[in-house]
Design a protein around this motif. Structure first.
Motif, PDB file in Angstrom:
ATOM      1  N   ASP A 166      19.133 -38.907 -47.235  1.00 23.19           N
ATOM      2  CA  ASP A 166      20.498 -38.758 -47.948  1.00 23.19           C
ATOM      3  C   ASP A 166      21.517 -38.673 -46.842  1.00 23.19           C
ATOM      4  O   ASP A 166      21.277 -38.346 -45.893  1.00 23.19           O
ATOM      5  CB  ASP A 166      20.204 -37.431 -48.772  1.00 23.19           C
ATOM      6  N   PRO A 167      22.606 -39.024 -47.460  1.00 23.37           N
ATOM      7  CA  PRO A 167      23.728 -38.601 -46.385  1.00 23.37           C
ATOM      8  C   PRO A 167      23.905 -37.179 -46.183  1.00 23.37           C
ATOM      9  O   PRO A 167      23.678 -36.477 -46.936  1.00 23.37           O
ATOM     10  CB  PRO A 167      24.823 -39.120 -47.405  1.00 23.37           C
ATOM     11  N   LYS A 195      17.888 -29.371 -39.259  1.00 29.61           N
ATOM     12  CA  LYS A 195      18.782 -28.337 -39.409  1.00 29.61           C
ATOM     13  C   LYS A 195      18.181 -27.001 -39.724  1.00 29.61           C
ATOM     14  O   LYS A 195      18.464 -26.080 -40.207  1.00 29.61           O
ATOM     15  CB  LYS A 195      19.799 -28.571 -40.586  1.00 29.61           C
ATOM     16  N   ASP A 198      18.141 -25.028 -37.596  1.00 31.34           N
ATOM     17  CA  ASP A 198      18.913 -23.770 -37.014  1.00 31.34           C
ATOM     18  C   ASP A 198      19.703 -23.026 -38.199  1.00 31.34           C
ATOM     19  O   ASP A 198      20.079 -21.948 -37.803  1.00 31.34           O
ATOM     20  CB  ASP A 198      20.042 -24.348 -35.918  1.00 31.34           C
ATOM     21  N   LEU A 199      19.751 -23.672 -39.114  1.00 33.49           N
ATOM     22  CA  LEU A 199      20.566 -22.954 -40.281  1.00 33.49           C
ATOM     23  C   LEU A 199      19.634 -22.067 -41.201  1.00 33.49           C
ATOM     24  O   LEU A 199      19.282 -22.336 -42.155  1.00 33.49           O
ATOM     25  CB  LEU A 199      21.435 -23.864 -41.250  1.00 33.49           C
TER      26      LEU A 199
HETATM   27  P1  GDP Z   1      23.880 -38.581 -41.701  1.00 33.64           P
HETATM   28  O1  GDP Z   1      24.942 -38.801 -42.672  1.00 33.64           O
HETATM   29  O2  GDP Z   1      22.365 -38.102 -42.174  1.00 33.64           O
HETATM   30  O3  GDP Z   1      23.974 -39.542 -40.713  1.00 33.64           O
HETATM   31  O4  GDP Z   1      24.373 -37.093 -41.158  1.00 33.64           O
HETATM   32  P2  GDP Z   1      25.128 -36.765 -39.929  1.00 33.64           P
HETATM   33  O5  GDP Z   1      24.229 -36.972 -38.634  1.00 33.64           O
HETATM   34  O6  GDP Z   1      26.353 -37.365 -40.002  1.00 33.64           O
HETATM   35  O7  GDP Z   1      25.324 -35.297 -40.065  1.00 33.64           O
HETATM   36  C1  GDP Z   1      26.126 -34.535 -41.117  1.00 33.64           C
HETATM   37  C2  GDP Z   1      26.539 -33.352 -40.754  1.00 33.64           C
HETATM   38  O8  GDP Z   1      25.521 -32.370 -40.572  1.00 33.64           O
HETATM   39  C3  GDP Z   1      27.385 -33.215 -39.550  1.00 33.64           C
HETATM   40  O9  GDP Z   1      28.481 -32.261 -39.568  1.00 33.64           O
HETATM   41  C4  GDP Z   1      26.489 -32.818 -38.337  1.00 33.64           C
HETATM   42  O10 GDP Z   1      27.370 -32.292 -37.508  1.00 33.64           O
HETATM   43  C5  GDP Z   1      25.577 -31.864 -39.134  1.00 33.64           C
HETATM   44  N1  GDP Z   1      24.247 -31.611 -38.649  1.00 33.64           N
HETATM   45  C6  GDP Z   1      23.520 -32.559 -38.410  1.00 33.64           C
HETATM   46  N2  GDP Z   1      22.253 -32.197 -37.809  1.00 33.64           N
HETATM   47  C7  GDP Z   1      22.411 -30.765 -37.811  1.00 33.64           C
HETATM   48  C8  GDP Z   1      21.551 -29.650 -37.592  1.00 33.64           C
HETATM   49  O11 GDP Z   1      20.459 -29.840 -37.010  1.00 33.64           O
HETATM   50  N3  GDP Z   1      22.032 -28.507 -37.487  1.00 33.64           N
HETATM   51  C9  GDP Z   1      23.187 -28.186 -37.980  1.00 33.64           C
HETATM   52  N4  GDP Z   1      23.873 -26.983 -38.251  1.00 33.64           N
HETATM   53  N5  GDP Z   1      24.308 -29.235 -38.355  1.00 33.64           N
HETATM   54  C10 GDP Z   1      23.642 -30.323 -38.431  1.00 33.64           C
END
Ligand code: GDP
Length: 196
Positions: free
Chosen positions: A31-32, A140, A142-143
């Motif tokens: 998913d996005p 993610k 870490d969250l």
């Molecule tokens: P995509 O749409 O699947 O490519 O997702 P993105 O890489 O663009 O990430 C979406 C949002 O989630 C961004 O704001 C990232 O900084 C945040 N994000 C991605 N991975 C992590 C993670 O491991 N931890 C946290 N806290 N935020 C993350």
């Protein structure tokens, strides 16, 4: 025998110095917002080697050494569900071209976990006869306080769907190298087993 489509992503890169070196295409699905782009950026480092694939998705290429052997991984980050019209077409394309798949969900988003299962089913349907490595990734981690999907659920899902499983944090750069090394190992295992 196994017919892995080769080279369709980078037609005739005859300038390549090492054609004998294995080159594998890995497709990221999910998913996005689950962190696909973040993971691939960490893997690829500086984005100077970006390519554009023929369908407009982003492709990142990197050589890496795993267990003493060098490999080139081309990672495709292509899932763009915002464009509803093109979605199905582009996706059915990416379901065909990967030598391996990374299906990403966010441990903070149960819907993305459900989507991961759906993607796994679509993939199985699209590549029925083939034994393609698939890695399920819970990102993610870490969250901690926002977690909606436990590690055990992720593991159980991977077991049901016959995938590998790993949890990552792109933010903390945790398990990201391990993820991509694991992909390479999974591809090699398959190829060693039944090479035509
Ligand atoms: P995509 O749409 O699947 O490519 O997702 P993105 O890489 O663009 O990430 C979406 C949002 O989630 C961004 O704001 C990232 O900084 C945040 N994000 C991605 N991975 C992590 C993670 O491991 N931890 C946290 N806290 N935020 C993350």
């Amino acid at each position: 025998g196994g017919r892995a489509p080769r080279g369709s992503w980078s037609p005739d890169s005859s300038g390549s110095p090492s054609l004998r070196e294995p080159r594998y295409r890995v497709v990221l699905l999910g998913d996005p917002g689950v962190g696909k782009t973040s993971l691939v950026n960490l893997f690829a480092g500086v984005q100077e080697r970006d390519l554009l694939d023929q369908h407009g998705g982003a492709a990142y290429e990197r050589r890496l050494t795993v267990d003493g052997e060098e490999t080139t991984l081309v990672v495709l980050d292509t899932w763009e569900p915002e464009q509803q019209g093109e979605k199905s077409q582009r996706c059915s394309h990416c379901l065909q071209v990967g030598n391996a798949y990374i299906i990403v969900y966010s441990v903070t988003d149960r819907d993305s976990f459900e989507s991961a299962s759906e993607l796994r089913i679509q993939l199985r349907r699209a590549r029925q006869a083939e034994d393609i490595p698939i890695i399920l990734v819970g990102n993610k981690t870490d969250l901690v306080r926002c977690r909606e999907v436990s590690e055990e659920e992720g593991q159980a899902c991977a077991a049901v769907f016959d995938c590998k499983f790993i949890e990552t944090s792109a933010a903390l750069q945790h398990n990201v190298a391990e993820l991509f090394e694991g992909v390479v190992r999974q591809i090699r295992l398959r190829q060693g087993g039944k090479k035509s």
